[in-house]
Design an enzyme around this catalytic site. Structure first.
Site, PDB file in Angstrom:
ATOM      1  N   GLN A 170      -5.017-103.596 -23.672  1.00  0.00           N
ATOM      2  CA  GLN A 170      -5.516-103.341 -22.388  1.00  0.00           C
ATOM      3  C   GLN A 170      -5.510-101.976 -21.909  1.00  0.00           C
ATOM      4  OE1 GLN A 170      -4.677-106.293 -19.017  1.00  0.00           O
ATOM      5  NE2 GLN A 170      -6.486-107.210 -20.059  1.00  0.00           N
ATOM      6  N   PHE A 171      -4.196-101.303 -21.729  1.00  0.00           N
ATOM      7  CA  PHE A 171      -4.162-100.064 -21.409  1.00  0.00           C
ATOM      8  C   PHE A 171      -3.116 -99.221 -22.310  1.00  0.00           C
ATOM      9  CE2 PHE A 171      -5.776-101.869 -17.360  1.00  0.00           C
ATOM     10  CZ  PHE A 171      -6.245-100.962 -16.845  1.00  0.00           C
ATOM     11  N   ASP A 172      -3.310 -98.262 -22.223  1.00  0.00           N
ATOM     12  CA  ASP A 172      -2.297 -97.195 -23.292  1.00  0.00           C
ATOM     13  C   ASP A 172      -0.755 -97.758 -23.201  1.00  0.00           C
ATOM     14  OD1 ASP A 172      -1.882 -96.025 -20.362  1.00  0.00           O
ATOM     15  OD2 ASP A 172      -3.908 -95.240 -20.872  1.00  0.00           O
ATOM     16  N   PRO A 209       4.762-102.616 -27.181  1.00  0.00           N
ATOM     17  CA  PRO A 209       5.115-103.789 -27.637  1.00  0.00           C
ATOM     18  C   PRO A 209       4.919-104.100 -29.068  1.00  0.00           C
ATOM     19  CG  PRO A 209       4.602-104.356 -25.284  1.00  0.00           C
ATOM     20  CD  PRO A 209       4.252-102.751 -25.563  1.00  0.00           C
ATOM     21  N   GLU A 266       0.980-108.119 -27.285  1.00  0.00           N
ATOM     22  CA  GLU A 266       0.337-107.149 -27.996  1.00  0.00           C
ATOM     23  C   GLU A 266       0.793-107.264 -29.559  1.00  0.00           C
ATOM     24  OE1 GLU A 266       1.697-106.859 -25.013  1.00  0.00           O
ATOM     25  OE2 GLU A 266      -0.310-106.276 -23.878  1.00  0.00           O
ATOM     26  N   HIS A 314      -0.509 -97.014 -16.674  1.00  0.00           N
ATOM     27  CA  HIS A 314      -2.155 -97.058 -17.155  1.00  0.00           C
ATOM     28  C   HIS A 314      -2.648 -95.999 -17.114  1.00  0.00           C
ATOM     29  CE1 HIS A 314      -1.112-101.064 -15.234  1.00  0.00           C
ATOM     30  NE2 HIS A 314      -2.372-101.671 -15.412  1.00  0.00           N
TER      31      HIS A 314
END
Ligand SMILES: Cc1ncc(C[n+]2csc(CCOP(=O)(O)OP(=O)(O)O)c2C)c(N)n1
Ligand SMILES: Cc1ncc(C[n+]2csc(CCOP(=O)(O)OP(=O)(O)O)c2C)c(N)n1
Ligand SMILES: [Mg+2]
Ligand SMILES: [Mg+2]
Lengths: 321, 394, 394, 321
Positions: free
Chosen positions: A79-81, A86, A57, A126
């Protein structure tokens, strides 16, 4: 169409309009993203413009910054919260600050899309709502869409702007359908919206909780109570004018979000509205939020997340003042 | 399988270099004593003018650095990070760059800044606290100083990915994969300490995977504040590249000619579509970390003295003398130039006025931002209404 | 210079292994056809009972995995991440561990969990959404599942640093540097995708610099969701270790014996004070990424079929058969055991009641936290006052 | 003694009392830290217990977590506020959540010391106030000391507790001197403190701004105005009882900090105090904070940072309601 389809259409339009627009993220290409928001875009615009990236990330945001310096307008997908952290260093110390650091010589038109929030029964990391971290960060803009029409418009506006935007997508609303008018006149990106007019109590929300608040308002109406519901849309900068206008007539405000309460958006809204409309308030601003705990295992989320009942409970408490 | 050495021919005006990365030993072309030595992988033919001009760059850089330290001592700057000892690494690498390459420097790359054509006054403005940056990255091919260690490496890779895409767009869909001859290269500067940051290693991942036209230029000056390089790695740093699938090379960072040759060769490799290279310039930080640091607490004077014997300027001077490639007039002229530069710098620096307070709100955003507009207006009103700055409060 | 191979002798009960990391080729001891082959670096002598027990572990793990997928399909679990195809990598490595070693698994390491002695029901509780974790890491030598990719690698290194210090404290100040024979080792499990995370590479930095007793066990199952391993590196992953100064080895991850041998040898090396090793277990994710994924969108059926031919269970079975190291009764018994496990698992899983809402406030902090106490009390009062859950709201 | 010396003494006492206490960070050993807070500790306790680390913040926090799992009580030093972000993922998703994730089986007694705030004329990234990020993160505790006595006591309390603590040290106050009584009875770690009693307006601050507020109160006294000054000490959990007690008598509250205002501690305090003491407030809670811009170049910091004048201006505005 669904919000996923609306976002897809918005991204497609943005890419079609400007060859500098690029998409990068994990699994955004061949797979079309784990939520299929970027479905078909790689096939249409090529691997050079829709980039499947390494699992990194900080790399996604860091290279997007470099791409922006080279004249591109990258759209990053996280991709997800829970996987945005990172990248936090790149977001907070680089993306947010490079225009300032370069005394305006650098433009960072980077949009960072993040599916956020709970309610889908997912495993840990997630279902989080990290918006306060970004709203607290000067140099970033933060917006959240709540419906397909806004999703379609706002994602294009975010990409077209010259500032970095954290673009929050309420994943539990991804599959809800509503008509999208591609030709409709659009509000500016940073304008809140009165989602429902009302006279007794003002309710403010954004992203996933807007629908919940509208549902609550419908129930309240059945009980003879008129709730104004304001969809914030922009979390940074905040646009509190519609809220203040409403509060000056209702005298009561309830703020709703999924994120934990400590140092959150609801705190900021309560503080500002109270300062601006002190003598209009008949009751303190009440907050209906997630608790100050890590997002719990999914079997708890019905109790964790603000729902219609908790919102109406706060409305009642507000009216009881 | 070690990263395969790739032969490259790089030419820049007067200079012709045949070089390849991947050799085991330290690349050196000029010994500390000023002897020209041959290297099997880097065959360099450099005319006198080039050597003179590299020498001049290093003298001026050192002078700017000395002036920075002096100005800090006199309270004119808040801090200064000295490049002393690293002149060859910085000048040699920066002079390898073309105008449209893009360098991503740290807070210590003052010689790189000078070589890119930026006025040294701009550096002073940063350490004086007037600005965080200042030069136009696009005009000079030079990103702002990066202070958060390692963060710029990913920017360089991203920039390189952009270059790759530009080339593809220019050439149209039928381009042969990977070929970007002649297009710009991004160069990430960082230190031995930075090699421990996750982001730098992610930059290695991305550069390898996408075969990005980027050169990682690591000045291993042996120290990260008080930490010796062994606290960052137990094998030589240039070897880090192996594991990411591209070549690494260790060059004598105090040998300006070797640095130039190795960098030119890596840049050419990148331009040819050969992908990234990690260059470890083995050098030494002669001064303390910054003017705020006391290096005697953690390292021996003997070590510093040993490295002073490897001075990057002296060896070029000795070589120019011995080979009669420069006459006394040249050295005099460089000295005079450096005096003039220092005087100008000092004058400009002392003359820099503090900016108006409200300017701190500029350049946070490109677009409208109502809360910030209000905060600015609030401060403006407050400043108008409040007593003269000189007065005792209230 | 490649990381120098170090010979180690590892013994665990019935098994004697002489092994060394650092060889170039894939380590394999049992071919997909079930032929026993020799490897110059890993000389292994394994009795029938050991092979039987490894086989049994793999069968049970596969059965748990199948049950997980089935339960998810039936709506009993929110998600399932299948380990199918990776049984040998997980069982071989986990069975190399001593009781007091500490493993740091990801969400896919169900076979490791089983080998560490944890009831499989605990895994189901996570995917059913009842808990984020559940087993006691200290009791089982097994950290919680890590979902944020790569984050656990640093925990493993930190744990290893703790082990180093324990040993030093136990032995007193006069201990010979680096010797920690017999003490525990930390094992970080992660995937090919994780190798791109900065934190994993920082873990490599720290492990190398401090010579930490840690083994990095990377299951390269060729895919990170839809991304093939080439999107993470352009050279084999085991080579990553080179650049950090410790050995890397690639083992046939579908060969349980080879995995066991390579892991035992790396653990012994760590116990002897030899420091870290990176093991790349070359394997394949037979299933989709999780039950939420549709792998047909990004990879060919042919690829999957090819890998099915390298099934980790079949080759052991074939070998046991051919060498007559197990009779039909053994296979029957393992089958029965696996049926019983599946039945029990299903029964327990269906019987798991939802926890009371207020339990979500437990274990956020060890000490007092008044705001949380108030939030909990507020919810309790609210739940007391609100209508039955079954009712239509208000 | 100075705050640096007090912290040094506190760390020495903690290390002496418990062999499980370890220090890790960049330059903390031989150099004694860039601010000398750990001066002499490596010489006294050995290289095994005072660990000079690679330049890797995520590594510092990540390995500290592993060390804690092995029974150690690590004290991490982050060299400057602006360098905590590379460790953000480990702090927010790991350190804060591992107890919860393990259903209480893991204890994470990790103290993360961060010199924070501005006022020392430093270059970029060396003057930031990141406390809101941590206060918003459930699972962490966040404290800030304002004087040598508290520094001495609170650092030991943080280390002794079984939860992770973000320990914020006001670097501009590092060299201010005050007597430290090592035997004095101590408040609990998470208790705010009335730094000065007063009757007209309540002023709340923490860390570096406590001294500034006390100075403002002294000036105000000369003008016949009585300010109560409360040193928050604990930012998460907040202890607002002393604030509420004071506000119930003054009816006016000013909150002061250096951090930018959007979604900050002052927002939270304003929201909570208004909700709890709605009918006691004669004026809205006013906030004196840094602006919502990246921390500016140091020549601007006099204008950026709340000072005595801006605090008194807010006090006047509060009284004007
Ligand atoms: C992320 C981060 N952590 C810590 C610091 C504080 N710091 C400034 S310079 C430095 C050492 C850098 O060493 P190196 O990378 O070798 O560069 P050098 O200073 O030797 O040129 C440190 C730790 C920082 N600037 N950024
Ligand atoms: C930091 C982070 N980013 C993204 C994700 C989403 N995600 C979950 S699994 C996965 C792929 C992991 O691949 P790999 O490391 O090879 O492990 P595998 O799933 O193959 O076992 C991704 C991207 C995540 N969990 N954490
Ligand atoms: Mg260095
Ligand atoms: Mg994988």
């Amino acid at each position: 169409m669904t919000m996923v389809q609306a976002l897809n259409a918005g991204l497609r339009a943005a890419m079609g309009a400007d060859p500098a627009v690029m998409i990068l993220g994990e699994d955004v290409g061949r797979l079309g993203g784990v939520f299929r928001v970027t479905d078909g875009l790689q096939a249409e615009f090529g691997e050079d413009r829709v980039l499947d990236t390494p699992l990194s990330e900080s790399g996604i945001v860091g290279t997007a910054i470099g791409l922006a310096m080279r004249g591109y307008r990258p759209v990053c997908e996280i991709q997800f919260d829970g996987f945005v952290f990172p990248a936090f260093n790149q977001l907070v110390s680089q993306l947010a600050k490079l225009r300032y650091r370069s005394a305006g010589a650098l433009s960072l038109p980077v949009t960072v899309r993040i599916p956020f929030g709970g309610g889908i029964g997912a495993v840990e990391h997630h279902s989080e709502s990290p918006e306060a971290y970004f709203a607290h960060t000067a140099g970033l803009r933060v917006v959240a869409c709540s419906n397909p029409q806004d999703a379609y418009v706002m994602v294009q506006q975010s990409i077209a702007g010259d500032d970095p935007v954290i673009f929050l997508e309420p994943k539990r609303r991804y599959w809800e359908k509503a008509p999208v008018d591609r030709a409709a006149a659009a509000d500016p990106l940073h304008a809140a919206r009165v989602a429902r007019a009302g006279t007794d109590v003002t309710v403010v929300a954004y992203g996933p909780m807007v629908r919940t608040c509208l549902d609550a308002a419908a129930v309240a109406e059945g009980e003879g109570m008129s709730l104004a519901v304001i969809d914030l849309r922009t979390l940074s900068p905040l646009d509190l004018q519609p809220v203040l206008d409403s509060v000056r007539s209702t005298g009561r405000l309830v703020v709703v979000h999924e994120a934990p309460s400590n140092c959150s958006l609801s705190a900021e809204i309560a503080a500002q509205v109270t300062e601006e409309a002190f003598f209009s308030l008949a009751a303190p601003v009440l907050r209906v939020t997630g608790y100050d705990i890590p997002y719990p295992p999914s079997r708890f989320e019905a109790a964790y997340l603000p729902d219609l009942d908790r919102i109406l409970d706060a409305v009642d408490r507000s009216r009881a003042y | 399988m070690p990263a395969s050495p790739v032969s490259r021919v790089a030419a820049t005006g007067d200079l012709r270099i045949v070089g390849q990365a991947g050799s085991e030993a330290l690349v050196q072309l000029l010994t500390p004593e000023g002897e020209r030595v041959d290297h099997p992988d880097y065959v360099v033919d450099a005319p006198a003018e080039r050597l003179q001009s590299l020498y001049r760059d290093m003298v001026l850089a050192r002078r700017v650095d000395e002036e920075g330290t002096a100005l800090q001592r006199q309270g004119q700057l808040g801090l200064w990070a000295s490049l002393r000892g690293q002149e060859a690494a910085q000048v040699g690498s920066a002079r390898a760059l073309m105008a449209d390459d893009m360098a991503f420097p740290t807070y210590r790359e003052h010689a790189v800044v000078l070589c890119r054509g930026v006025d040294a006054v701009q550096i002073m403005a940063i350490f004086r606290g007037l600005t965080h940056g200042g030069w136009d990255p696009h005009r000079f091919g030079l990103a702002p100083y990066s202070i958060v260690i390692g963060s710029q490496a990913l920017h360089a890779v991203g920039y390189a990915l952009g270059v790759q895409r530009d080339a593809a767009r220019a050439r149209g869909p039928a381009r042969p994969a990977g070929q970007t001859t002649g297009s710009p290269v991004a160069v990430a500067y960082f230190g031995d300490g930075a090699a421990s940051q996750g982001e730098v290693n992610e930059a290695f991942v991305w550069a390898g995977v996408y075969n990005a036209p980027v050169v990682f230029f690591c000045q291993n000056n042996q120290w990260a504040i008080s930490q010796p390089a062994e606290r960052q790695t137990r094998v030589p740093l240039y070897r880090r590249a192996d594991g990411f699938g591209f070549p690494g090379v260790r060059v004598d960072g105090n040998d300006v000619l070797a640095v130039l040759a190795v960098t030119l060769s890596a840049l050419q490799r990148a331009r040819d579509g050969g992908g990234p290279t990690l260059i470890e310039a083995f050098t030494y930080r002669i001064g303390a970390h910054t003017t705020a640091d006391d290096a005697t607490r953690y390292r021996s004077l003997a070590e510093v003295e040993t490295w002073k014997l490897k001075d990057p300027l002296e060896r070029v001077k000795a070589f120019l003398h011995r080979k009669q490639l420069a006459d006394p007039a040249f050295f005099e002229q460089v000295g005079a130039e450096s005096d003039a530069l220092a005087a100008r710098l000092r004058r400009k620096c002392l003359g820099m006025a503090d900016p108006p307070a409200l300017a701190m709100f500029d350049h946070v955003y490109a677009g409208e931002h109502p809360p910030l507009r209000r905060q600015r207006a609030h401060l403006a009103a407050y400043l108008d209404s409040s007593p003269d700055p000189g007065e005792v409060p209230r």
